[in-house]
Design a protein around this motif. Structure first.
Motif, PDB file in Angstrom:
ATOM      1  N   GLY A 207       0.858  -1.040  -0.055  1.00 16.33           N
ATOM      2  CA  GLY A 207       0.073  -0.057  -0.064  1.00 16.33           C
ATOM      3  C   GLY A 207       0.786   1.260   0.060  1.00 16.33           C
ATOM      4  N   ASP A 208       0.841   2.134  -0.953  1.00 14.22           N
ATOM      5  CA  ASP A 208       1.530   3.448  -0.995  1.00 14.22           C
ATOM      6  C   ASP A 208       0.450   4.554  -1.786  1.00 14.22           C
ATOM      7  N   ASP A 209       0.163   5.532  -0.935  1.00 16.42           N
ATOM      8  CA  ASP A 209      -0.525   6.610  -1.636  1.00 16.42           C
ATOM      9  C   ASP A 209       0.127   7.321  -2.365  1.00 16.42           C
ATOM     10  N   GLU A 210       1.669   7.289  -2.576  1.00 18.00           N
ATOM     11  CA  GLU A 210       2.096   8.242  -3.163  1.00 18.00           C
ATOM     12  C   GLU A 210       2.440   7.582  -4.642  1.00 18.00           C
ATOM     13  N   ASP A 211       2.005   6.294  -4.920  1.00 15.75           N
ATOM     14  CA  ASP A 211       2.295   5.513  -5.944  1.00 15.75           C
ATOM     15  C   ASP A 211       0.826   5.384  -6.634  1.00 15.75           C
ATOM     16  N   TYR A 212       0.386   6.124  -7.623  1.00 16.54           N
ATOM     17  CA  TYR A 212      -1.166   6.080  -8.080  1.00 16.54           C
ATOM     18  C   TYR A 212      -1.349   4.478  -8.859  1.00 16.54           C
ATOM     19  N   SER A 213      -0.420   4.073  -9.221  1.00 18.66           N
ATOM     20  CA  SER A 213      -0.756   2.578  -9.742  1.00 18.66           C
ATOM     21  C   SER A 213      -0.722   1.398  -8.909  1.00 18.66           C
ATOM     22  N   ASN A 214      -0.396   1.965  -7.387  1.00 16.63           N
ATOM     23  CA  ASN A 214      -0.396   0.811  -6.621  1.00 16.63           C
ATOM     24  C   ASN A 214      -1.589   0.181  -6.033  1.00 16.63           C
ATOM     25  N   ILE A 215      -1.734  -1.030  -5.727  1.00 16.82           N
ATOM     26  CA  ILE A 215      -3.004  -1.552  -5.280  1.00 16.82           C
ATOM     27  C   ILE A 215      -3.645  -1.061  -4.127  1.00 16.82           C
ATOM     28  N   GLY A 216      -2.696  -0.553  -3.188  1.00 18.73           N
ATOM     29  CA  GLY A 216      -3.112  -0.333  -1.879  1.00 18.73           C
ATOM     30  C   GLY A 216      -3.449   1.074  -1.825  1.00 18.73           C
ATOM     31  N   ASN A 217      -3.387   1.780  -2.953  1.00 21.37           N
ATOM     32  CA  ASN A 217      -3.345   3.279  -2.828  1.00 21.37           C
ATOM     33  C   ASN A 217      -4.997   3.775  -2.233  1.00 21.37           C
ATOM     34  N   GLU A 218      -5.000   4.849  -1.383  1.00 21.55           N
ATOM     35  CA  GLU A 218      -6.336   5.258  -1.025  1.00 21.55           C
ATOM     36  C   GLU A 218      -7.291   5.615  -1.815  1.00 21.55           C
TER      37      GLU A 218
ATOM     38  N   ALA B 176      -7.931  -2.995   3.259  1.00 14.56           N
ATOM     39  CA  ALA B 176      -6.653  -2.993   3.556  1.00 14.56           C
ATOM     40  C   ALA B 176      -6.477  -4.571   4.067  1.00 14.56           C
ATOM     41  N   LEU B 177      -6.965  -5.149   4.585  1.00 11.64           N
ATOM     42  CA  LEU B 177      -6.639  -6.557   5.091  1.00 11.64           C
ATOM     43  C   LEU B 177      -6.339  -7.583   3.990  1.00 11.64           C
ATOM     44  N   ASP B 178      -7.352  -7.128   2.892  1.00  5.89           N
ATOM     45  CA  ASP B 178      -7.232  -8.136   1.640  1.00  5.89           C
ATOM     46  C   ASP B 178      -5.980  -8.272   0.952  1.00  5.89           C
ATOM     47  N   LEU B 179      -5.039  -6.768   1.299  1.00  2.00           N
ATOM     48  CA  LEU B 179      -4.018  -6.587   0.274  1.00  2.00           C
ATOM     49  C   LEU B 179      -2.761  -7.678   0.712  1.00  2.00           C
ATOM     50  N   PRO B 180      -2.053  -7.873  -0.380  1.00  2.00           N
ATOM     51  CA  PRO B 180      -0.811  -8.796  -0.298  1.00  2.00           C
ATOM     52  C   PRO B 180       0.130  -8.128   0.486  1.00  2.00           C
ATOM     53  N   MET B 181       0.952  -8.968   1.161  1.00  2.00           N
ATOM     54  CA  MET B 181       2.165  -8.240   1.960  1.00  2.00           C
ATOM     55  C   MET B 181       3.536  -8.114   0.873  1.00  2.00           C
TER      56      MET B 181
ATOM     57  N   GLU C 279      10.411  -6.214   5.312  1.00  2.00           N
ATOM     58  CA  GLU C 279      10.164  -6.576   6.964  1.00  2.00           C
ATOM     59  C   GLU C 279       9.366  -5.883   7.604  1.00  2.00           C
ATOM     60  N   ILE C 280       8.370  -6.068   8.432  1.00  2.48           N
ATOM     61  CA  ILE C 280       7.375  -5.310   9.182  1.00  2.48           C
ATOM     62  C   ILE C 280       8.361  -4.363   9.843  1.00  2.48           C
ATOM     63  N   GLY C 281       7.812  -2.972   9.719  1.00  2.00           N
ATOM     64  CA  GLY C 281       8.612  -2.100  10.711  1.00  2.00           C
ATOM     65  C   GLY C 281       9.892  -1.537   9.989  1.00  2.00           C
ATOM     66  N   ALA C 282      10.213  -1.835   8.918  1.00  2.00           N
ATOM     67  CA  ALA C 282      11.461  -1.578   8.202  1.00  2.00           C
ATOM     68  C   ALA C 282      11.638  -0.434   7.259  1.00  2.00           C
ATOM     69  N   LYS C 283      10.501  -0.316   6.524  1.00  5.85           N
ATOM     70  CA  LYS C 283      10.507   0.591   5.306  1.00  5.85           C
ATOM     71  C   LYS C 283       9.102   1.406   5.371  1.00  5.85           C
ATOM     72  N   TYR C 284       9.458   2.736   5.321  1.00  6.64           N
ATOM     73  CA  TYR C 284       8.385   3.494   5.132  1.00  6.64           C
ATOM     74  C   TYR C 284       7.552   3.620   3.764  1.00  6.64           C
ATOM     75  N   ARG C 285       6.260   3.556   4.009  1.00  7.20           N
ATOM     76  CA  ARG C 285       5.303   3.790   2.856  1.00  7.20           C
ATOM     77  C   ARG C 285       4.158   4.557   3.148  1.00  7.20           C
ATOM     78  N   TYR C 286       3.819   5.498   2.779  1.00  2.71           N
ATOM     79  CA  TYR C 286       2.451   6.223   3.392  1.00  2.71           C
ATOM     80  C   TYR C 286       1.234   5.555   2.957  1.00  2.71           C
ATOM     81  N   PHE C 287       0.593   4.972   3.795  1.00  2.00           N
ATOM     82  CA  PHE C 287      -0.467   4.042   3.552  1.00  2.00           C
ATOM     83  C   PHE C 287      -1.655   4.459   4.580  1.00  2.00           C
ATOM     84  N   THR C 288      -2.564   5.155   3.939  1.00  2.00           N
ATOM     85  CA  THR C 288      -3.702   5.657   4.752  1.00  2.00           C
ATOM     86  C   THR C 288      -4.529   4.471   4.947  1.00  2.00           C
ATOM     87  N   ALA C 289      -4.629   3.334   4.344  1.00  2.00           N
ATOM     88  CA  ALA C 289      -5.549   2.163   4.720  1.00  2.00           C
ATOM     89  C   ALA C 289      -5.375   1.892   6.019  1.00  2.00           C
TER      90      ALA C 289
END
Length: 534
Positions: free
Chosen positions: A324-335, A348-353, A357-367
């Protein structure tokens, strides 16, 4: 939450003799001051242009060889497909011989056929209506984001535009000048309502003690003039609190003290506040609690055991590992793909991982913040709305506010709450006070410290970090650095909590979807507000 065409410039005697790859001369440019979209109109070439008065500006030039040939000379080992993917024109804008803005056009600016075959270019820059055209957007970026508005201040200026080829492979390679031209730019003072320039007196019954501190009133009146002229667009309110006292309170563009303002993602941070209170009261164990304690994750699409380990902390720091990345308009998890659905949490919970690593990489994720709001709604007594009122808004004396809701009627923690600017100031001062308000500890000091700290690195610069739904950065004014944690929302909305000075600043604005608004707010802070109060 991103954003400019070649042009015709008449410049008498402007034919620069430097070579391009030892074979091509720099093409002179000409400026046109008529609607070049109307092919039936005879071109009107000009040497002078009056900004804000003249309606049209285009540039035109003729190359000796197509752009692709210049790209090949820069990177001969790349295939044609690679060159068209990694190369294009570079535009440079000079004002009075000083480089103000430079843009490497993305691959979508201009057609593939044009890059392979075209020699003659006419690129529209200024037009009285919004155009879906890269030249128009480039001029907008130059003016609004690249410093053009300030460089082209009232008076006469020399505007020079230069075009070069570039290829960005492992490194940026820029070729010799392909075309260049200059124009005299006359800049008239914009009309404005002079009644908006004087500093606004703070009205009674603010709920704050009024500060007696002196400040540079000339700076504030200069700022007010810029707002009145539209240099700083869509500003609705500016509130400054110093030493816990109200120093400045001003409103613009038909806003007033009792206006409920939509701050967009500023509202996300309230979810962080409620999380801290819920942990303190034992309704959530701590921020390391995982999603599988609240949801049967196997019931959602794309299940993997990794989802079980997603923590509340990773939702607070935008590092959950969901795709999920709101700064990438092509991202399937975009808000923007979430809002039309009938269940945002399920989205949100349907999205793939991702592989991160959890907690390692920042991605702006409104969902992810929507999920956090839903967790709070489940965990606290009587639901999120009443809990937030009882534990946060009522203790702060905030009674005039309005939530928006998810399709499941849960308060929308994506950013769906409206408050008065002066009440946003209370919220900011709560954090400045270490979680206390009028002697009562509303939020634990430990949670405040965690929230404002640098929890995860952001990709926006060397000193950009994220806390618990708080941003972090450093402003430099007169050679001195000032660290600040802040809430940020689309349109230019900010709550600034400064670290080493006793200052909280609120700016409410409604420039939604305008990419230059955040840069404008930075300039307001560094050039006007901080110099006024330091």
């Amino acid at each position: 939450m991103n954003f400019i065409k070649p042009f015709h410039i008449i410049i008498v005697g402007l034919v620069i003799a430097c070579g391009i790859f030892k074979e091509a001369a720099v093409a002179p440019m000409q400026f046109l001051n008529n609607d070049t979209r109307k092919t039936s109109e005879k071109p009107v070439f000009v040497e002078d242009f009056t900004l804000h008065s003249d309606k049209y500006l285009s540039i035109a030039f003729k190359l000796e060889k197509p752009l692709l040939e210049s790209l090949k000379a820069l990177a001969p080992k790349l295939s044609q497909e690679e060159l068209l993917d990694k190369g294009n024109f570079q535009f440079s804008f000079f004002v009075d011989n000083q480089l103000i803005y430079q843009e490497n056009l993305n691959k979508g600016a201009g057609t593939i056929d044009a890059k392979i075959t075209q020699l003659e270019y006419t690129i529209l820059l200024i037009y009285p209506e919004r155009l879906d055209f890269w030249g128009w957007f480039m001029w907008l970026r130059f003016m609004k984001m690249g410093g053009g508005r300030d460089a082209l201040d009232t008076g006469r200026h020399k505007l020079t535009i230069e075009v070069k080829p570039y290829v960005k492979d492992d490194t940026l390679m820029v070729g010799e000048s392909l075309a260049k031209g200059s124009l005299t730019m006359n800049v008239e003072e914009l009309p404005y309502d002079k009644s908006l320039v004087p500093i606004q007196e703070i009205a009674p019954k603010s709920g704050w003690k009024i500060s007696n501190d002196t400040f540079n009133k000339q700076k504030i009146t200069a700022l007010n003039k810029k707002i009145a002229q539209g240099r700083f667009e869509h500003i609705n309110g500016i509130v400054v609190v110093k030493n816990g006292e109200l120093l400045i309170e001003q409103y613009f563009n038909n806003s007033h003290r009792d206006s409920l303002h939509d701050p967009r993602s500023v509202g996300k941070t309230i979810a962080s506040t409620i999380t801290g209170i819920a942990i303190e009261e034992g309704y959530i164990k701590d921020e390391n609690a995982t999603l599988n304690g609240f949801y049967n994750l196997k019931a959602y699409q794309n299940y993997t055991p990794k989802k079980d380990s997603v923590t509340i902390k990773s939702l607070l720091t935008m590092s959950s590992g969901f795709i999920g990345d709101d700064e990438d308009y092509s991202n399937i998890g975009n808000e923007e793909l979430m809002y039309p659905t009938d269940n945002w949490v399920e989205f949100a919970l349907d999205l793939p991982m991702s592989s991160s690593e959890i907690g390692a990489k920042y991605r702006y994720f409104t969902a992810g913040v929507v999920v956090l709001g839903d967790i709070l709604h489940q965990a606290v007594p009587h639901g999120l709305e009443k809990y937030a009122d009882d534990k946060l808004f009522h203790p702060l004396g905030i009674t005039n506010y309005k939530w928006e809701y998810t399709p499941q009627k849960v308060p929308n923690t994506a950013g769906g709450i409206r408050l008065r600017a002066i009440d946003f100031a209370k919220y900011g001062q709560l954090y400045k006070n270490g979680g206390a308000w009028h002697g009562k500890q509303i939020l634990s000091k430990e949670w405040v410290e965690k929230s404002l700290s640098k929890q995860i690195k952001q990709p926006y610069g060397d000193e950009t970090y994220y806390g618990y739904l708080f941003w972090n950065k450093t402003y430099t004014v007169n050679g001195k650095r000032y660290e600040v944690s802040y809430c940020s929302g689309n349109g230019g909305n900010k709550i600034f909590v400064f670290k080493d000075i006793p200052v909280v600043i609120i700016i409410t604005a409604s420039g939604y979807g305008l990419p230059y608004m955040h840069a404008d707010i930075d300039k307001i802070i560094t050039d006007y507000v901080l110099p006024v109060i330091l």
